[in-house]
Structure formats: C-alpha cells, structure tokens
Design a protein around this motif. Structure first.
Motif, mmCIF file in Angstrom:
data_model
loop_
_atom_site.group_PDB
_atom_site.id
_atom_site.type_symbol
_atom_site.label_atom_id
_atom_site.label_comp_id
_atom_site.label_asym_id
_atom_site.label_seq_id
_atom_site.Cartn_x
_atom_site.Cartn_y
_atom_site.Cartn_z
ATOM 1 N N ALA A 237 0.846 -1.057 -0.089
ATOM 2 C CA ALA A 237 0.040 -0.069 0.164
ATOM 3 C C ALA A 237 0.800 1.150 -0.043
ATOM 4 C CB ALA A 237 -0.902 -0.076 1.354
ATOM 5 N N ASP A 238 0.154 2.366 -0.401
ATOM 6 C CA ASP A 238 1.126 3.579 -0.447
ATOM 7 C C ASP A 238 0.829 4.037 0.679
ATOM 8 O OD1 ASP A 238 1.748 6.246 -2.476
ATOM 9 O OD2 ASP A 238 0.650 6.706 -0.609
ATOM 10 N N TYR A 239 2.102 4.386 1.473
ATOM 11 C CA TYR A 239 1.941 4.691 2.976
ATOM 12 C C TYR A 239 1.087 6.044 3.106
ATOM 13 C CZ TYR A 239 3.176 7.112 7.524
ATOM 14 O OH TYR A 239 3.201 7.699 8.562
ATOM 15 N N ASP A 240 1.422 7.008 2.293
ATOM 16 C CA ASP A 240 0.636 8.423 2.579
ATOM 17 C C ASP A 240 -1.037 8.198 2.436
ATOM 18 O OD1 ASP A 240 2.544 10.013 3.278
ATOM 19 O OD2 ASP A 240 2.919 10.429 1.192
ATOM 20 N N MET A 241 -1.429 7.509 1.553
ATOM 21 C CA MET A 241 -2.890 7.205 1.096
ATOM 22 C C MET A 241 -3.280 6.298 2.387
ATOM 23 S SD MET A 241 -4.289 5.049 -2.090
ATOM 24 C CE MET A 241 -3.579 5.872 -3.338
ATOM 25 N N ALA A 242 -2.579 5.414 2.892
ATOM 26 C CA ALA A 242 -3.003 4.356 3.873
ATOM 27 C C ALA A 242 -3.527 5.557 5.077
ATOM 28 C CB ALA A 242 -2.219 3.398 4.388
ATOM 29 N N SER A 243 -2.579 6.153 5.407
ATOM 30 C CA SER A 243 -2.593 7.259 6.459
ATOM 31 C C SER A 243 -3.639 8.163 6.475
ATOM 32 C CB SER A 243 -1.229 7.969 6.820
ATOM 33 O OG SER A 243 -1.502 8.966 7.852
ATOM 34 N N ARG A 244 -3.800 8.752 5.228
ATOM 35 C CA ARG A 244 -5.044 9.797 5.021
ATOM 36 C C ARG A 244 -6.389 9.143 5.090
ATOM 37 N NH1 ARG A 244 -5.230 14.327 1.883
ATOM 38 N NH2 ARG A 244 -6.490 13.496 0.322
ATOM 39 N N ILE A 245 -6.438 7.830 4.405
ATOM 40 C CA ILE A 245 -7.993 7.167 4.193
ATOM 41 C C ILE A 245 -8.268 6.457 5.649
ATOM 42 C CG2 ILE A 245 -8.981 5.178 3.394
ATOM 43 C CD1 ILE A 245 -7.666 5.813 0.803
#
Lengths: 415, 415
Positions: A237-245
């Motif tokens: 997974a994309d780290y930033d995307m995971a954190s934001r979502i």
C-alpha cells in the motif's frame, strides 16, 4: 385510535396514492415545504417544550447528551429540513418506470413497471427531522407511511405532522391518511405483527433498536443493525494514502455507521510502525488486542490486527464484519479485484475511504437508509428502494391452452 | 450432522462459489445432467422404494393420491429433469452484470454489480425433481443451497443428491458443500431460526406449508401462500373472449396457483346468463353465494359475483385477492388502464388468461417460484430473483473530508 384501524387507513391510502400523478405529488411536497416556512415559530415552540423535559432527563442522567443534541431543532436544521423536502420534489418520479417490455406473442405484450411497495412502517429515535424526510420520500414514491417517533420529541413530532397534514388537506386530489403517526410502545408491538397491512419496516436509530425490530417481526426490515467496517492495508500500500484514508474513515465522523472500526494490516507492510504513529498523532487510539473483533466504537478508537495474507484479511472481514463497507489499500490490481469479489459486503472499496458509503455521495439525491440485507436493497438506498414492480399483460383474447397444445408459439421479443 | 454445522458449511461454500466463473458453473451443470443419464436406473430403483411405502400410505388413507402421483418419477419426468439442467446451463449468467457505472469524481468510479444472495434454504414437498431444478438454479446463480424434501421421497432425494455431489466432486475448481440436504422436521425448525447463515427461504409446496414458514421465520421468504386470482368481465366485454378466457383460466390446469377462483361480472354485461350457461357447459361449477371470497378451489369450481362498477370490482380484488394475478376483460381502454393501475397484484392483465403468469411463458427461461411479496421479487421469478448487488468503489486515495470541506466536488456522471 386503535392501531389496526390506522393500518387499515394506511392500506386504503396506499391504494389511492399508488396512481397519483407526479405533478400532484410535487405540489404536495411544495405545500409541505411552504407550510414549514410559515410555521417555523410553532415548530420551534413545540421543540422547546420537548427540550425542557429532555434537559431534566439529561440532568437526572436518564438521557444522553447526544440524544438531546439530536432532538434540538435550530435554524440550520430547519433550513436543511425544508430544503430536503424541495430536493425530493426535484427528483425523478420512481413510479411508472418501464423496466421491461416484451412481446410474448403477436398482440400479447408484457410490461414490467415500477410501482410503490404499499405501506411503510417507520420507527425512529430522537431526530424529529426524520418525519419530514421519510414522509416526503413516501409521498414521492407513492407509498403510505405510519411513523412512530421517540417519546422525547413527541411535541415536535406532533406539530410537524399536523403542519404536514394541514398542508396536504389543501390539495383536493391528494388522498387522506397517506402520512400518519402513532405514539405508544404498544403501537410498535402491533406494527411489528401487522404483516397484513404493512409491507416494509424501516428503523432509524441505534443498533439495539434495529436488532430488536429484526428479531421481532416477519415483515421485511430495511436497514442495518451495525456498521463494523474494515480497512485492509496491503503489503505494498501507499503509505501516505493509507494514513490519510484510515484517518478520514475513523475521525471525519466517528459515530457514523460507515466509519472504520478495524484496520487489518499486512505483516509485510514496511511502514507499520510509522503508520501506527501517524494515526496516533491524529488522535486515534489503537487497540491491538481487543476483547472482540465485532465492536462498533463510535469513537476515535481503532482495532488493529496484523494478518499474514490477503486471504486472511478477507476471511476476517467475512467473519467479523457486518457486510456494510470494507476497503483495501493496495497498489496491486489483482489483490484489489480478489478483495472486491470475495468480501461479501454491500460496499467493497479500493483506495478510498469507507465514509463514501452514503446515498448522497453515490448521487442518489436522497437516502432512505443503508441496508446490509441480502435481498431487495443493499448498501445506501435511494428512492428506488421504496419501489417494487408489477407485470402488466395486454392481449386480445389469448388463452394458455393454445400454447400448450402447440397451436400458437411464444415469440419472446423485447420491444 | 448438526444443522448449524451444515449451515456454516453452506455459508463457507457460498463465499467460495460467489466468484466462480461461468464456464466452470456450466461444466458442473453438464456433469450433473450426464450423471443423471448414466444413473437413471439407480434413481428409478430408489423411487420405486419410496413408491412402495407411499402406496401403503395411500391405501391406509394417510397420503393423497395426488401426492403419490407427484412423487412418481417416470421416463418423461426424468427426461424433463435432465433437459431442465441443460436449459439452465444455457441461460445467461446473472452474476457480474454491471447495473450502474458512475463517476463520483475524477478517478473515483462507483460500479453496481449483480452478485449472489448467499445461502438459500429450500423446503419442498413430494416432487423429487425440485432438488435437481433448484440445485441447478443455485449453481448458475452462485448461491449455496440447503434442501429439505418431503419424507415420502427420502430415498429418491438422497439418491439424486448423491449423484449430483459425486458429479460435482469430479470438477476440481468446484467448491465443496454448495448443495446439501437435511432430513428431519427439527432441521426445518432450525433452518427457520438460522438467520445468521441463511439469507433466503424458498418454500415449494401447498398453502399450509408456505403459511407456516412465513409465520415462523424472520428470514426473507420468496413465494406465495395462495393464488386467489380474479377475472372481471366488464359491461362491454366481448362475449366469446370472456367465455374462452374464463374457461381457460379455470379448466386448463385447475390446481395451478394462477387458475382463476372468482369471476366478477358487471351487472350491465348483457349476456350474463349466456356466459353462465357456456361456462357450465364447459364443466365449470358456478358458486354464486360462496361462504367466503378467498377460497382457492384447485378444482373446476368458480365463485361468481355481480358488481355494480369497475371500482367495486377493483375494491373486491384488493380486499379478497392474494395479489397474484388478476385480469379484466373489456373493450374500454380507459377501464383497462384504471384496472391495471389500481389492482395491487403482481400480474394485472387485460384480455388475457391468468394462466400466463409463469416464468417460462414470460420468457425468463427458468422459474424459481411465483412471489406475492412486495419487496425483492414479485410475480414469476427467474434467475435474477436469486441475485442481489454490491457496490464497488475504486479510487486513488480519495477521502470524504475533502468533499465536506468543499475542497473537492462530486461530478456524479454516469459512464
């Protein structure tokens, strides 16, 4: 009035409103919206009475502060309530839509056409704006409705209902008794037994209310008891995307049914600890060893579980989830497809927040509720969920015997 | 085996078959059809055992002769049963159909796609060919199924089930436990309570069985308890058409649920007595003062009532009918339209026999049953009635907060 009598009146009203044309229905909705505008003060006064009693109950610890807040009508809620009625008037009429037209044989035409369900039974808790919203949806879809609200908002509910019915009475072509209200706990018990006249129950309220209703009626129930939503963070997974979502899904509105309750994380996701730290920075409390996996926190608390594989994540969701909405965060297309095909939920998402599960966000223009049922309507339900269909067959004297004997043959051509 | 264990197995199987591709499902169906052909003698032998026991029961007056006849498999029924499986293989796969595709915003795509319901519970009476038909429909629609047949056909049922499951075992990709059978009355009681694992109950049998099931479960039930169908002969109906249609609807197959039970006749229809005489000539017994108007005769007996108006006919049907199929015979287009709009039944016909209410005659290629429900599926139900849908949402990191704050806006464009 006896409940059976009210139900019979609703049934009769449902037959009369079934064929009512779109124009009259929209005139009725505009009459309701205008009546609310003209009688705002009366509604606020009734609401104040309810708030006085409710405040005492809050002070005595008998009523939650959050219930008090939901009960309270202010100018903003009033404006939204009035706008809501007008928005429903603008929607396409869901009744009379031709879903199939087929020639069975020459001059023997089958038409499948959408029509109302009949009588809706609505049981809701403190929010008095539900009356206006559900009544408007019922009118637009040509259904009759019997509403039972919470006792905390009884004055507000009665006042709103009276204003609506006074407005409807000014429209000659509009049938009587399309929207009715009942008040007692005994009425709920009778409603749940009244499968002779009531065709669909829609509960609007907490888990306990919905579960009670589902367990105590054989009338179809549209709704969801709980929203145990998951996000699976895949190994790549994309780290930033995971954190934001995950942050959005947990914190944007934690008490919503589509908020995430459990994050499953692939053991090989390289930035696990960074992700945990980032979520905690966003004020999310992580629970790595919860007592149960089917908890709906309704708060900024998140169960977290490391899994060994995509399959383990899917199996966890199918076992502990509520079939509401579950999301995978991954850059692997194949994993995303497997997840979306094999997770048995109303909403299966890829790289998006679970909070998108909503009738307005899906563009339905209205939301009757969110259903975790496996029949009739699933997921966010728009006006269409208040319709069923009938088959019209027009012939010129056809009999079945001719087809059984082989003297005539079906053509079965869609037209 | 304990029922709960069987239900859990079915649930697991339903998750595994949900994503199975069309080719494998059709190979499975052909394997079943071939296995029936190869094992006809074994099935007939099992059926003979059941027939010996049943014959004794008939002689003792404990079993109806008609039940005995339905129980009996002969070469014709066997051929139809085998052909039925192959016909279902030929139908379009109802799973994976895209019902809606909508851009919610750039790179945020919502897809509504048909999917199986999950686990079906089937409770049926004597006809052993139901096993093969329902199992095939379940396989084609990617549902798991638990069947409970009548005890009179237990040997035939067991043998058919064993042959089907042996055939399915030869197909490596086909999941286990998709079709299972239970045998005791206690199993029925447990099935009706098992809403954790069973998503839809389909009863196949008489009024009493269906009514019992509807009253004793909160799992959705697809079916009809009774078929009280009406024909209204309007004042200006064509005499020959009226006589032909009523005769067909009453005599072509009197025990069918879509046979007519009540003829309503306008008081001003000029050839009333001629019509009565003509129907009596066709061996129909007319009952002008029945004790009740909601009788399903299942025989060449017809309740008859004179009415004063179209409205009275419609009100009678909505009061005493079962919402199955009702027909008007008239040359008046406006009356026909009023009738079809205001009669609240699954089928509303104009100048055609009620006997057309049937999935095959409607061109569905299969019939799961006929439903008088007001939710999910109504009227003759094809494969589509065994499906629901899920919403797939694919994004690239979208969160709801951006839309709530107004930083992004939904586009809501169907694509």
């Amino acid at each position: 009035m006896e409940f059976t009598k009210i139900a019979q009146q609703a049934k009769q009203a449902s037959l009369e409103i079934a064929g009512l044309n779109t124009r009259i229905k929209n005139i009725a909705l505009e009459a309701i919206a205008s009546a609310f505008e003209q009688n705002k003060k009366i509604i606020f006064d009734a609401n104040k009475q309810d708030l006085i009693s409710a405040k005492t109950l809050v002070e005595e610890g008998k009523l939650a502060k959050s219930t008090y807040n939901r009960l309270k009508l202010d100018e903003n809620k009033m404006r939204d309530m009035i706008q809501g009625v007008r928005d429903i008037a603008k929607l396409e009429d869901p009744i009379g839509e031709i879903l199939l037209k087929r020639e069975l044989d020459k001059d023997l035409i089958l038409t499948k056409v959408s029509c109302p369900i009949g009588v809706l039974g609505i049981i809701f808790e403190a929010r008095p704006d539900v009356i206006s919203q559900i009544s408007s949806l019922a009118i637009k879809s040509s259904n009759a409705v019997i509403l039972k609200g919470g006792k905390e908002s009884i004055n507000t509910n009665k006042t709103i209902m009276d204003i609506m019915n006074s407005a409807l009475k000014t429209i000659e072509e509009f049938p009587q008794n399309v929207i009715q209200q009942v008040f007692t706990h005994e009425d709920i018990a009778q409603m749940l037994k009244c499968d002779e006249y009531i065709n669909l129950i829609i509960p609007r309220g907490g888990n306990k209310l919905v579960q009670y209703i589902k367990n105590n009626t054989n009338i179809p129930v549209l709704g969801h008891a709980s929203g145990i939503c998951h996000i699976f963070v895949d190994s790549n997974a994309d780290y930033d995307m995971a954190s934001r979502i995950v942050t959005d899904a947990k914190t944007q509105y934690p008490s919503a049914c589509n908020a995430v309750e459990t994050m499953l994380i692939h053991k090989d996701f390289p930035l696990k600890n960074e992700l945990y730290a980032s979520l905690e920075l966003n004020e999310i409390k992580l629970v790595k060893n919860p007592d149960r996996w089917d908890i709906e926190y309704g708060d900024k608390i998140l169960s977290v579980k490391e899994v060994n594989s995509l399959d383990e994540a899917i199996a966890h969701i199918n076992k502990y989830g509520s079939g509401h909405t579950d999301s995978i965060i991954t850059n692997n297309t194949q994993n995303a497809e497997i997840f979306m095909n094999n997770v048995d939920s109303a909403g299966v998402y890829w790289n998006a927040s679970t909070r998108f599960a909503d009738g307005f966000r899906y563009g339905f223009g209205a939301e009757v509720g969110i259903s975790t049922n496996k029949t009739h309507a699933r997921g966010p339900v728009g006006l269409e969920g208040l319709t069923i269909y009938k088959y019209k067959l027009t012939g010129n004297g056809q009999i079945v015997d001719d087809y059984v004997k082989g003297e005539k043959h079906f053509t079965h051509k869609d037209v």
